[in-house]
Scaffold this motif. Structure first.
Motif, short mmCIF file in Angstrom:
data_model
loop_
_atom_site.label_atom_id
_atom_site.label_comp_id
_atom_site.label_asym_id
_atom_site.label_seq_id
_atom_site.Cartn_x
_atom_site.Cartn_y
_atom_site.Cartn_z
N ASP A 38 0.88 -1.16 0.00
CA ASP A 38 0.00 0.00 0.00
C ASP A 38 0.91 1.21 0.00
O ASP A 38 1.98 1.18 0.61
CB ASP A 38 -0.86 0.04 1.27
N ALA A 40 0.92 5.81 -0.11
CA ALA A 40 0.18 7.07 -0.06
C ALA A 40 1.15 8.18 0.32
O ALA A 40 2.24 7.92 0.83
CB ALA A 40 -0.97 6.99 0.93
N ILE A 44 -0.10 11.31 -3.73
CA ILE A 44 -0.83 10.06 -3.95
C ILE A 44 -1.85 9.91 -2.84
O ILE A 44 -1.49 9.83 -1.66
CB ILE A 44 0.11 8.84 -3.95
N ARG A 46 -4.08 7.29 -2.53
CA ARG A 46 -3.99 5.89 -2.12
C ARG A 46 -3.55 5.08 -3.31
O ARG A 46 -4.01 5.30 -4.43
CB ARG A 46 -5.33 5.39 -1.64
N GLY A 47 -2.63 4.13 -3.08
CA GLY A 47 -2.16 3.26 -4.14
C GLY A 47 -1.90 1.86 -3.64
O GLY A 47 -1.76 1.62 -2.44
N TYR A 63 0.96 -1.74 -10.71
CA TYR A 63 0.51 -0.81 -9.67
C TYR A 63 -0.63 0.06 -10.18
O TYR A 63 -0.84 0.21 -11.39
CB TYR A 63 1.66 0.07 -9.19
N HIS A 65 -2.95 3.74 -8.63
CA HIS A 65 -3.20 4.69 -7.55
C HIS A 65 -4.15 5.79 -8.02
O HIS A 65 -4.37 5.97 -9.21
CB HIS A 65 -1.90 5.27 -6.98
#
Length: 112
Positions: A38, A40, A44, A46-47, A63, A65
């Motif tokens: 995870d 962030a 970013i 959330r990714g 990936y 995000h």
């Protein structure tokens, strides 16, 4: 084999077309040959990433995000680990967006 489970990384270098920066934090997990993270921060919201790891600790990942503009971004990345004198890891990454302009870049993230 390198075990990524429980390791935390931050970006130390990226090309201009990348979206992460030193405020982006990656939290890695691993079960067998499957690695995920995870991430962030630093633009970013959330990714997530998912990867297969080989015996040399190299990661073949995908990936996605949501950035701070609300855009969904996707890509693929190949990461090669480098063990620093401190024993911490750096990941040297070659990546490509699978959206927008499909440009390529490289980054280095370092264990915190």
């Amino acid at each position: 084999m390198i075990n990524y489970n429980g390791r935390t990384f931050a970006s130390v270098q990226t090309t201009e077309n990348g979206e992460v920066n030193s405020n982006t934090i990656f939290r890695y997990y691993q079960e067998g040959s499957v690695v995920w993270a995870d991430y962030a921060g630093g633009g970013i919201a959330r990714g997530h990433l998912i990867a297969a790891v080989n015996q040399q600790g190299e990661l073949d990942m995908r990936y996605h995000h949501v950035n701070d503009k609300g855009e969904i971004m996707t890509g693929q990345c190949y990461s090669r680990p480098v063990i620093l004198p401190s024993g911490k890891l750096q990941l040297h990454e070659e990546w490509q967006w699978t959206c927008r302009d499909f440009s390529r870049g490289h980054s280095i993230i370092e264990e915190q």
